[in-house]
Design a protein around this motif. Structure first.
Motif, PDB file in Angstrom:
ATOM      1  N   GLU A 173       0.854  -1.177   0.000  1.00 30.34           N
ATOM      2  CA  GLU A 173       0.000   0.000   0.000  1.00 30.34           C
ATOM      3  C   GLU A 173       0.896   1.235   0.000  1.00 30.34           C
ATOM      4  OE1 GLU A 173      -2.756   0.070   3.221  1.00 30.34           O
ATOM      5  OE2 GLU A 173      -3.285  -2.048   3.009  1.00 30.34           O
ATOM      6  N   ILE A 174       0.440   2.295  -0.618  1.00 29.34           N
ATOM      7  CA  ILE A 174       1.234   3.525  -0.685  1.00 29.34           C
ATOM      8  C   ILE A 174       0.465   4.661  -0.042  1.00 29.34           C
ATOM      9  CG2 ILE A 174       2.248   5.252  -2.224  1.00 29.34           C
ATOM     10  CD1 ILE A 174       2.844   2.979  -4.166  1.00 29.34           C
ATOM     11  N   ALA A 175       1.110   5.320   0.913  1.00 28.91           N
ATOM     12  CA  ALA A 175       0.555   6.503   1.554  1.00 28.91           C
ATOM     13  C   ALA A 175       1.465   7.680   1.237  1.00 28.91           C
ATOM     14  CB  ALA A 175       0.461   6.304   3.064  1.00 28.91           C
ATOM     15  N   VAL A 176       0.909   8.698   0.620  1.00 26.76           N
ATOM     16  CA  VAL A 176       1.698   9.883   0.295  1.00 26.76           C
ATOM     17  C   VAL A 176       1.723  10.793   1.514  1.00 26.76           C
ATOM     18  CG1 VAL A 176       1.906  11.889  -1.205  1.00 26.76           C
ATOM     19  CG2 VAL A 176       1.110   9.711  -2.144  1.00 26.76           C
ATOM     20  N   GLY A 177       2.927  11.072   1.993  1.00 27.33           N
ATOM     21  CA  GLY A 177       3.087  11.924   3.166  1.00 27.33           C
ATOM     22  C   GLY A 177       4.529  12.328   3.316  1.00 27.33           C
ATOM     23  N   GLN A 228       6.067  17.457   7.260  1.00 25.50           N
ATOM     24  CA  GLN A 228       4.770  18.117   7.315  1.00 25.50           C
ATOM     25  C   GLN A 228       3.795  17.273   8.141  1.00 25.50           C
ATOM     26  OE1 GLN A 228       3.431  19.295   3.359  1.00 25.50           O
ATOM     27  NE2 GLN A 228       5.545  19.443   2.652  1.00 25.50           N
ATOM     28  N   PRO A 229       3.640  17.578   9.419  1.00 32.15           N
ATOM     29  CA  PRO A 229       2.804  16.764  10.315  1.00 32.15           C
ATOM     30  C   PRO A 229       1.383  16.546   9.809  1.00 32.15           C
ATOM     31  CG  PRO A 229       4.076  18.367  11.570  1.00 32.15           C
ATOM     32  CD  PRO A 229       4.282  18.705  10.124  1.00 32.15           C
ATOM     33  N   ALA A 230       0.827  17.527   9.114  1.00 33.29           N
ATOM     34  CA  ALA A 230      -0.563  17.413   8.660  1.00 33.29           C
ATOM     35  C   ALA A 230      -0.755  16.311   7.629  1.00 33.29           C
ATOM     36  CB  ALA A 230      -1.042  18.749   8.087  1.00 33.29           C
ATOM     37  N   THR A 231       0.334  15.849   7.000  1.00 34.63           N
ATOM     38  CA  THR A 231       0.218  14.802   5.974  1.00 34.63           C
ATOM     39  C   THR A 231       0.287  13.397   6.557  1.00 34.63           C
ATOM     40  OG1 THR A 231       2.608  14.616   5.517  1.00 34.63           O
ATOM     41  CG2 THR A 231       1.388  16.351   4.350  1.00 34.63           C
ATOM     42  N   LEU A 232       0.584  13.271   7.838  1.00 32.34           N
ATOM     43  CA  LEU A 232       0.857  11.953   8.408  1.00 32.34           C
ATOM     44  C   LEU A 232      -0.368  11.182   8.906  1.00 32.34           C
ATOM     45  CD1 LEU A 232       4.172  12.810  10.309  1.00 32.34           C
ATOM     46  CD2 LEU A 232       3.884  11.795   8.034  1.00 32.34           C
ATOM     47  N   PRO A 233      -1.377  11.826   9.496  1.00 32.44           N
ATOM     48  CA  PRO A 233      -2.508  11.035  10.009  1.00 32.44           C
ATOM     49  C   PRO A 233      -3.176  10.136   8.974  1.00 32.44           C
ATOM     50  CG  PRO A 233      -2.578  13.252  10.916  1.00 32.44           C
ATOM     51  CD  PRO A 233      -1.495  13.248   9.869  1.00 32.44           C
ATOM     52  N   ASP A 234      -3.250  10.562   7.719  1.00 34.88           N
ATOM     53  CA  ASP A 234      -3.903   9.745   6.693  1.00 34.88           C
ATOM     54  C   ASP A 234      -3.152   8.447   6.416  1.00 34.88           C
ATOM     55  OD1 ASP A 234      -5.910  11.575   6.399  1.00 34.88           O
ATOM     56  OD2 ASP A 234      -5.117  12.493   4.576  1.00 34.88           O
ATOM     57  N   ALA A 235      -1.882   8.384   6.842  1.00 36.19           N
ATOM     58  CA  ALA A 235      -1.096   7.159   6.627  1.00 36.19           C
ATOM     59  C   ALA A 235      -1.271   6.153   7.743  1.00 36.19           C
ATOM     60  CB  ALA A 235       0.389   7.515   6.488  1.00 36.19           C
ATOM     61  N   MET A 236      -1.945   6.523   8.822  1.00 36.75           N
ATOM     62  CA  MET A 236      -1.939   5.722  10.046  1.00 36.75           C
ATOM     63  C   MET A 236      -3.079   4.736  10.247  1.00 36.75           C
ATOM     64  SD  MET A 236       0.857   6.433  11.447  1.00 36.75           S
ATOM     65  CE  MET A 236       2.150   7.627  11.110  1.00 36.75           C
ATOM     66  N   PRO A 237      -4.248   4.878   9.608  1.00 34.92           N
ATOM     67  CA  PRO A 237      -5.331   3.925   9.885  1.00 34.92           C
ATOM     68  C   PRO A 237      -4.909   2.471   9.700  1.00 34.92           C
ATOM     69  CG  PRO A 237      -6.183   5.774   8.645  1.00 34.92           C
ATOM     70  CD  PRO A 237      -4.691   5.934   8.675  1.00 34.92           C
ATOM     71  N   GLY A 265      11.597  15.387  12.064  1.00 37.66           N
ATOM     72  CA  GLY A 265      10.786  14.428  11.311  1.00 37.66           C
ATOM     73  C   GLY A 265      10.394  13.226  12.139  1.00 37.66           C
ATOM     74  N   VAL A 266      11.334  12.691  12.896  1.00 30.59           N
ATOM     75  CA  VAL A 266      11.027  11.540  13.757  1.00 30.59           C
ATOM     76  C   VAL A 266       9.997  11.932  14.808  1.00 30.59           C
ATOM     77  CG1 VAL A 266      11.970   9.934  15.460  1.00 30.59           C
ATOM     78  CG2 VAL A 266      13.240  10.412  13.364  1.00 30.59           C
ATOM     79  N   SER A 267      10.167  13.111  15.387  1.00 30.40           N
ATOM     80  CA  SER A 267       9.204  13.587  16.387  1.00 30.40           C
ATOM     81  C   SER A 267       7.805  13.704  15.783  1.00 30.40           C
ATOM     82  CB  SER A 267       9.664  14.941  16.941  1.00 30.40           C
ATOM     83  OG  SER A 267       8.749  15.431  17.890  1.00 30.40           O
ATOM     84  N   ASN A 268       7.723  14.193  14.556  1.00 31.52           N
ATOM     85  CA  ASN A 268       6.418  14.301  13.890  1.00 31.52           C
ATOM     86  C   ASN A 268       5.792  12.925  13.675  1.00 31.52           C
ATOM     87  OD1 ASN A 268       6.706  17.082  13.677  1.00 31.52           O
ATOM     88  ND2 ASN A 268       7.545  17.005  11.609  1.00 31.52           N
ATOM     89  N   LEU A 269       6.601  11.962  13.287  1.00 27.74           N
ATOM     90  CA  LEU A 269       6.086  10.615  13.039  1.00 27.74           C
ATOM     91  C   LEU A 269       5.623   9.969  14.344  1.00 27.74           C
ATOM     92  CD1 LEU A 269       5.671   8.636  10.692  1.00 27.74           C
ATOM     93  CD2 LEU A 269       7.943   7.706  11.167  1.00 27.74           C
ATOM     94  N   VAL A 270       6.365  10.173  15.405  1.00 28.15           N
ATOM     95  CA  VAL A 270       5.979   9.646  16.718  1.00 28.15           C
ATOM     96  C   VAL A 270       4.646  10.240  17.153  1.00 28.15           C
ATOM     97  CG1 VAL A 270       6.573   9.692  19.171  1.00 28.15           C
ATOM     98  CG2 VAL A 270       8.320   9.111  17.485  1.00 28.15           C
ATOM     99  N   ALA A 271       4.499  11.549  16.972  1.00 31.07           N
ATOM    100  CA  ALA A 271       3.266  12.226  17.398  1.00 31.07           C
ATOM    101  C   ALA A 271       2.049  11.718  16.636  1.00 31.07           C
ATOM    102  CB  ALA A 271       3.409  13.730  17.211  1.00 31.07           C
ATOM    103  N   ALA A 272       2.260  11.293  15.384  1.00 34.54           N
ATOM    104  CA  ALA A 272       1.146  10.820  14.560  1.00 34.54           C
ATOM    105  C   ALA A 272       0.846   9.347  14.752  1.00 34.54           C
ATOM    106  CB  ALA A 272       1.456  11.084  13.084  1.00 34.54           C
ATOM    107  N   ALA A 273       1.729   8.602  15.406  1.00 35.86           N
ATOM    108  CA  ALA A 273       1.585   7.151  15.542  1.00 35.86           C
ATOM    109  C   ALA A 273       0.344   6.787  16.359  1.00 35.86           C
ATOM    110  CB  ALA A 273       2.825   6.565  16.208  1.00 35.86           C
TER     111      ALA A 273
END
Length: 272
Positions: free
Chosen positions: A54-58, A62-71, A126-134
């Motif tokens: 599966e491909i998630a564009v993010g 940019q933190p706002a692009t990450l939640p859509d990749a998480m479901p 970037g890592v901090s943003n990814l952690v926050a969105a996890a």
């Protein structure tokens, strides 16, 4: 050994089109796991992985692009990174001229403000943003860091850290540890073997380390040496199956005679 539910579990790989990331995706698919890749370039990922993921564009910038990749994501493997020293991969707003390159190397901090892809932007922010969105119920967050985090003032790590790559990776580690998420932090030595950028998934699945050395795992940031990207990728995947590797930080290098089969369960069980 932790079992995966192939119908429910989903591994998100950030940095999937990089050297280690490509190999991680290949190893996950080899084990029959569902994979979603986080990428800024969907066309590149589609060509590389041939519709097997599966491909998630993010973008971790940019933190706002990450939640859509998480479901549905149950595990995250973060292989993002950039060069330790200024290069085209830092994605400067404008390509520096000769004088500007000189200023950058004489004043490392001047490069941070001009680059989109510097170590601070990738390994810290970037890592901090990814952690926050996890997802809060995440089963594991795996991060590829670096040997030398605790030896930044010692040679040769003092040179490696000239533009702050180890400082940035340490901040990334801290954001993961402080998040409360289950994690495994892998600190490889100098990466060798690959990267495999053939855009051929069959090549990735067949990748073998060209080295004759075994895998050595340590703790406390005491190891030095080379680390095969293939073995690092294997460690990223195999640790997901080992409860003993949760909430652990370890270094990995290649040393000594290589056995016919790497016993990851025994290697991880020795982590303190």
């Amino acid at each position: 050994m932790t079992s995966f539910d192939s119908a429910k579990d989903l591994v998100l790989v950030a940095g999937a089109t990089g050297g280690v990331g490509q190999l991680v995706v290949g190893k996950l698919l080899e084990k029959g796991l569902k994979v979603r890749v986080l990428t800024r370039n969907a066309a590149k990922a589609e060509e590389m992985f041939n519709q097997k993921v599966e491909i998630a564009v993010g973008d971790i910038h940019q933190p706002a692009t990450l939640p859509d990749a998480m479901p549905g994501v149950t595990h995250i493997i973060n292989c993002t990174g950039t060069t330790a020293f200024p290069s085209a991969r830092w994605e400067f707003d404008q390509s520096p001229n000769l004088i500007e390159w000189g200023i950058i190397f004489l004043n490392p901090k001047s490069s941070e403000a001009k680059a989109k892809n510097s170590p601070t932007k990738i390994d810290a922010e970037g890592v901090s943003n990814l952690v926050a969105a996890a997802p809060q119920n995440l089963k594991r967050f795996v991060f590829v860091s670096s040997c030398g985090i605790l030896r930044k003032n010692q040679f040769p790590f003092s040179i490696l850290n000239g533009f702050g790559v180890l400082d940035a990776k340490q901040k990334g580690e801290e954001s993961i540890i402080n998040s409360g998420l289950p994690y495994t932090i892998i600190r490889p030595g100098r990466l060798i073997d690959g990267p495999y950028t053939s855009y051929d998934l069959n090549t990735l699945l067949k990748a073998k380390t060209g080295g004759k050395y075994g895998v050595v795992i340590g703790t406390g940031d005491t190891l030095s040496g080379d680390a095969s990207r293939i073995d690092v990728a294997n460690a990223c995947v195999e640790c997901l199956f080992q409860p003993s590797s949760s909430k652990k930080i370890f270094e990995i290098v290649n040393q000594g005679q290589r056995p016919p089969v790497i016993d990851w369960e025994t290697l991880f069980s020795g982590i303190e």
